[in-house]
Write an enzyme that holds these catalytic residues in place. Structure first.
Site, short mmCIF file in Angstrom:
data_model
loop_
_atom_site.label_atom_id
_atom_site.label_comp_id
_atom_site.label_asym_id
_atom_site.label_seq_id
_atom_site.Cartn_x
_atom_site.Cartn_y
_atom_site.Cartn_z
N LYS A 1 -0.45 4.14 4.72
CA LYS A 1 -0.53 3.54 3.04
C LYS A 1 0.26 4.67 2.14
CE LYS A 1 -3.64 0.61 4.61
NZ LYS A 1 -4.79 0.55 6.04
N GLU B 1 -15.95 5.23 3.77
CA GLU B 1 -14.20 5.05 3.10
C GLU B 1 -14.14 6.71 2.24
OE1 GLU B 1 -12.39 1.89 3.12
OE2 GLU B 1 -13.61 1.01 4.55
N ASP C 1 -13.31 7.89 6.13
CA ASP C 1 -11.86 7.33 6.68
C ASP C 1 -11.03 6.60 5.48
OD1 ASP C 1 -9.38 5.46 6.82
OD2 ASP C 1 -10.36 3.66 7.96
N HIS D 1 -6.73 5.04 2.62
CA HIS D 1 -6.43 5.16 0.95
C HIS D 1 -6.02 6.47 0.03
CE1 HIS D 1 -5.96 0.99 1.71
NE2 HIS D 1 -6.86 0.73 2.25
N HIS E 1 -13.56 -0.90 6.18
CA HIS E 1 -13.07 -1.55 7.01
C HIS E 1 -12.95 -2.08 8.07
CE1 HIS E 1 -8.57 -2.27 8.39
NE2 HIS E 1 -8.62 -2.14 7.34
N SER F 1 -11.10 0.04 0.16
CA SER F 1 -9.80 -0.71 0.57
C SER F 1 -9.76 -2.23 -0.44
CB SER F 1 -9.64 -1.00 2.58
OG SER F 1 -10.30 -1.90 2.83
N ASN G 1 0.70 -1.17 -0.14
CA ASN G 1 0.05 0.45 0.31
C ASN G 1 0.90 1.12 0.26
OD1 ASN G 1 -3.06 -1.55 0.51
ND2 ASN G 1 -1.70 -1.66 2.29
C1 LIG Z 1 -5.71 -0.22 6.37
C2 LIG Z 1 -6.78 0.14 7.02
C3 LIG Z 1 -7.02 0.56 8.16
C4 LIG Z 1 -6.48 0.71 10.12
O1 LIG Z 1 -5.20 1.74 9.81
P1 LIG Z 1 -3.33 1.34 9.71
O2 LIG Z 1 -2.84 2.55 9.93
O3 LIG Z 1 -2.98 -0.09 9.35
O4 LIG Z 1 -3.68 0.46 11.76
C5 LIG Z 1 -8.21 1.59 8.85
N1 LIG Z 1 -9.14 1.62 7.48
C6 LIG Z 1 -8.85 1.63 6.37
C7 LIG Z 1 -9.88 2.34 5.28
C8 LIG Z 1 -8.02 1.09 6.36
O5 LIG Z 1 -7.76 0.35 5.06
#
Ligand SMILES: *Cc1c(COP(=O)(O)O)cnc(C)c1O
Length: 385
Positions: free
Chosen positions: A236, A175, A204, A207, A133, A179, A47
């Site tokens: 990421k 999101e 969130d 990405h 997620h 993801s 990522n």
């Molecule tokens: C990877 C991810 C997370 C977790 O983040 P980390 O910093 O790796 O714990 C949370 N939300 C989404 C949408 C993700 O893809």
């Protein structure tokens, strides 16, 4: 069943479904190449979309930070673990993303858990996109608030659910870029449905941050929407690790009282905050623009080339380019075939994705070269014949 029997049965069930998860030890898995057992693979599963995890300036910043602060923060930010480096990073993020405040968390997983544990209570309702997620859905299902999932990227269904009677407040969760599918949420329509009914919107953007929008400010900036709560993660596109919640002054003060993942957990190493600040300066500048442009070229090249293959592509225009193959066994087989040709991809299976939608989750990055994409397409061609 005893503990032992229960655990054995759970493992057996996973094995029987071709769904047993195992880790692979690699020498390095974040850059253009993944190396393992002296073998080098072109890496399409990381990522690290901009290739910043290997950037010399970020590495140097982490080293200098460690020389200045040592390697650990020594405690929670509420005790003695909130340094000038943490403060500078929070202020930088808040200013850049246009929020009064930013609060750092150790991971995106922790940030999501903390927010959802600290905000909605028993009388409230959480409305989450059904493909959100695991960190969001799990926190929501543990919350005393009611959880309703709305159809993926469907603001009309969200509006219907929001209109059902609710004694308390409503929190909508989605999101920026999904993801496992790589598609974007229609943030303006979701925000409008939410705000018309006095709810709050949590996005969130794990990405999207660094990758999309002006200066890489992410999905919300790209769509000119300002969610009430914005989660950005640093593992990421930013190439490091950690996360932040962007919010109002009052919400930040509230989280400092009630977000247990902040209060009872050691803050990130200050050196990491120094490295992150350097990474964000790169992301915002010309170098970030150049890397985003390169990534966009790779996405275009891949999508053009994959058209002729008998594989199901999605509508994703992001760095995440899943090839949905359906059955677990087939996804594993395809991943294995690609591996034998020097290409590293991961098969993603349920329960990470819905049943029957096992996939190769290919990720393209700015660290790749055009020739890498060509090699990937040729290998996919050979494997899908
Ligand atoms: C990877 C991810 C997370 C977790 O983040 P980390 O910093 O790796 O714990 C949370 N939300 C989404 C949408 C993700 O893809």
């Amino acid at each position: 069943m005893t503990w032992q029997q229960r655990i054995t049965a759970a493992l057996d069930a996973r094995r029987a479904a071709d769904a047993l998860r195992v880790r692979t030890v690699v020498e390095n898995g974040a850059g253009r190449f993944l190396t393992r057992d002296q073998q080098r693979y072109c890496n399409f599963s990381s990522n690290d979309y901009l290739g910043l995890s290997q950037h010399p300036e970020v590495i140097r910043a982490w080293q200098q930070g460690a020389e200045q602060y040592g390697v650990g923060s020594g405690g929670s930010g509420h005790v003695s673990g909130y340094t000038r480096a943490h403060q500078a990073l929070e202020e930088h993020l808040a200013g850049w993303l246009g929020y009064p405040r930013a609060l750092l968390f150790i991971s995106g997983f922790a940030a999501n858990q903390a927010l959802i544990a600290a905000l909605p209570g028993k009388a409230d309702r959480i409305l989450a996109d059904r493909l959100s997620h695991a960190s969001l859905l799990e926190a929501a299902s543990l919350s005393p608030a009611q959880l309703r999932r709305f159809a993926h990227n469907d603001p009309a269904q969200l509006a219907e659910l929001l209109d059902k009677p609710c004694a308390g407040q409503q929190l909508v969760v989605t999101e920026g870029i999904f993801s496992m599918d790589g598609d974007s949420a229609p943030l303006a329509a979701l925000a409008s449905a939410t705000w018309q009914r006095q709810g709050w919107l949590l996005v969130d953007d794990a990405h999207g941050i660094g990758i999309t929008g002006p200066e890489g400010r992410g999905s919300a900036a790209c769509q000119q929407v300002k969610p009430d709560l914005l989660v950005v993660t640093f593992g990421k596109g930013v190439g490091v690790s950690g996360a932040a919640v962007l919010c109002s002054d009052e919400v930040a003060d509230y989280l400092l009282q009630f977000a247990r993942h902040l209060i009872y957990s050691t803050s990130m190493p200050p050196a990491q905050a120094v490295a992150l600040l350097t990474a964000f300066n790169l992301i915002r500048g010309e170098e970030g623009d150049a890397r985003r442009q390169k990534l966009a070229q790779h996405i275009q090249q891949f999508r053009r080339g994959v058209k002729g293959l008998p594989l199901q592509v999605t509508h994703s225009h992001s760095a995440i380019q899943p090839l949905i193959v359906g059955e677990n066994g087939r996804a594993l087989h395809l991943a294995q075939q690609l591996r034998s040709q020097g290409i590293w991809v991961t098969a993603i299976r349920p329960p990470t994705v819905p049943a029957g939608t096992a996939r190769l989750r290919l990720t393209l990055t700015a660290a790749h070269k055009a020739a890498d994409i060509t090699t990937l397409l040729e290998a996919l061609h050979a494997a899908s014949e």
